[in-house]
Scaffold this active site. Structure first.
Site, PDB file in Angstrom:
ATOM      1  CB  VAL A 145      -1.104  -0.151   1.129  1.00 43.75           C
ATOM      2  CG1 VAL A 145      -1.603   1.376   1.271  1.00 43.75           C
ATOM      3  CG2 VAL A 145      -1.990  -1.029   1.281  1.00 43.75           C
ATOM      4  N   PRO A 146       0.965   1.858  -1.095  1.00 43.20           N
ATOM      5  CG  PRO A 146       0.863   2.787  -3.352  1.00 43.20           C
ATOM      6  CD  PRO A 146       0.177   1.808  -2.535  1.00 43.20           C
ATOM      7  CB  CYS A 147       1.305   5.395   2.951  1.00 39.72           C
ATOM      8  SG  CYS A 147       2.735   4.342   3.506  1.00 39.72           S
ATOM      9  CG  HIS A 148       6.223   5.346  -1.015  1.00 35.49           C
ATOM     10  ND1 HIS A 148       5.541   4.387  -0.945  1.00 35.49           N
ATOM     11  CD2 HIS A 148       6.807   5.748  -2.369  1.00 35.49           C
ATOM     12  CE1 HIS A 148       5.625   3.796  -1.989  1.00 35.49           C
ATOM     13  NE2 HIS A 148       6.465   4.467  -3.034  1.00 35.49           N
ATOM     14  NE  ARG A 149       4.140   4.536  -5.690  1.00 33.06           N
ATOM     15  CZ  ARG A 149       3.836   3.028  -5.929  1.00 33.06           C
ATOM     16  NH1 ARG A 149       2.695   2.774  -6.005  1.00 33.06           N
ATOM     17  NH2 ARG A 149       4.846   2.347  -6.093  1.00 33.06           N
TER      18      ARG A 149
END
Length: 242
Positions: free
Chosen positions: A197-201
């Site tokens: 889950v790419p929360c860094h994006r």
């Protein structure tokens, strides 16, 4: 086909990536959690297990069997490890031997089989174009202990392609209420599945990085975005040459 007779139903592993040692856990053929680097193998493992205790208080640490042999990984864990390694290698060189240590899985990228791939191999996965990085949307997650709202945020965020970014406010608007931007930020701060889950994006308004609970905080977030080819503000990379 069920795998319990061959592989641990609940397990975890530490593995090498370009940004350091990560860890993940699985349960009943789903990924239960992923942990970004905490500096070394044991602190990373400890933080992973701490998060698992919070979501599964009735499961002892020892029931999450430690696995350090790729041949002992169930298929979901093998694909998750390999996929995260592919993603976090980004568009540069990744030499797993830089992070070799006892109890750490090596470079397994060659085992990655993205959904819809023809003839195997990494190029052209999920996002069109040769050499594109994977979105990892085919990896099944275990939503136990995740609230309905957090799950909504995470499922929406899984659609953000590598190299692209959105803001907390944009996620909130997409979910139907721009006033939920702060709640979206809190949900992403509690994300137990990064970078699947790419929360860094997801950034704060104005392209500011915002908070990040994994690894070295916002520095890790920026590093991950750089590896994916994301850039904003016309600034020179903080990590050029790394």
């Amino acid at each position: 086909m069920s795998e319990p007779s061959l592989f641990p139903v609940c397990g975890h592993a530490v593995f090498a990536t370009r940004i350091g040692l990560c860890a993940l856990a699985w349960r009943d053929a789903r990924i239960a959690a992923v942990q970004l680097p905490e500096g070394a193998a044991e602190p990373t493992r400890a933080r992973l297990l701490r998060g698992l205790r919070q979501r599964w208080p009735g499961v002892a640490d020892g029931q999450w069997t430690a696995v350090d042999d790729a041949g002992a990984l169930p298929s979901v864990a093998l694909q998750a490890v390999a996929g995260v390694q592919v993603l976090m290698a980004g568009h540069g060189a990744f030499h797993a031997q830089e992070h070799e240590a006892d109890g750490v899985l090596p470079d397994l990228r060659s085992a990655f089989q993205p959904a819809g791939a023809v003839g195997g191999g990494v190029p052209g996965v999920d996002t069109p174009g040769a050499g594109a990085l994977p979105m990892l949307g085919e990896i099944e997650l275990d939503w136990h202990g995740v609230s309905d709202f957090h799950r909504q945020v995470y499922e929406w965020a899984r659609g953000i392609a590598p190299g692209r970014t959105v803001t907390y406010g944009e996620v909130a608007s997409a979910l139907g209420d721009a006033a939920l931007a702060r709640a979206v930020g809190q949900a992403l701060g509690a994300n137990p599945f990064a970078p699947i889950v790419p929360c860094h994006r997801v950034l704060a308004a104005g392209g500011r990085p915002g908070g990040f609970s994994g690894g070295q905080g916002p520095l890790t977030k920026l590093r991950m975005l750089e590896l994916e080819g994301a850039a904003w503000g016309g600034s020179r990379s903080l990590f050029e040459g790394l």
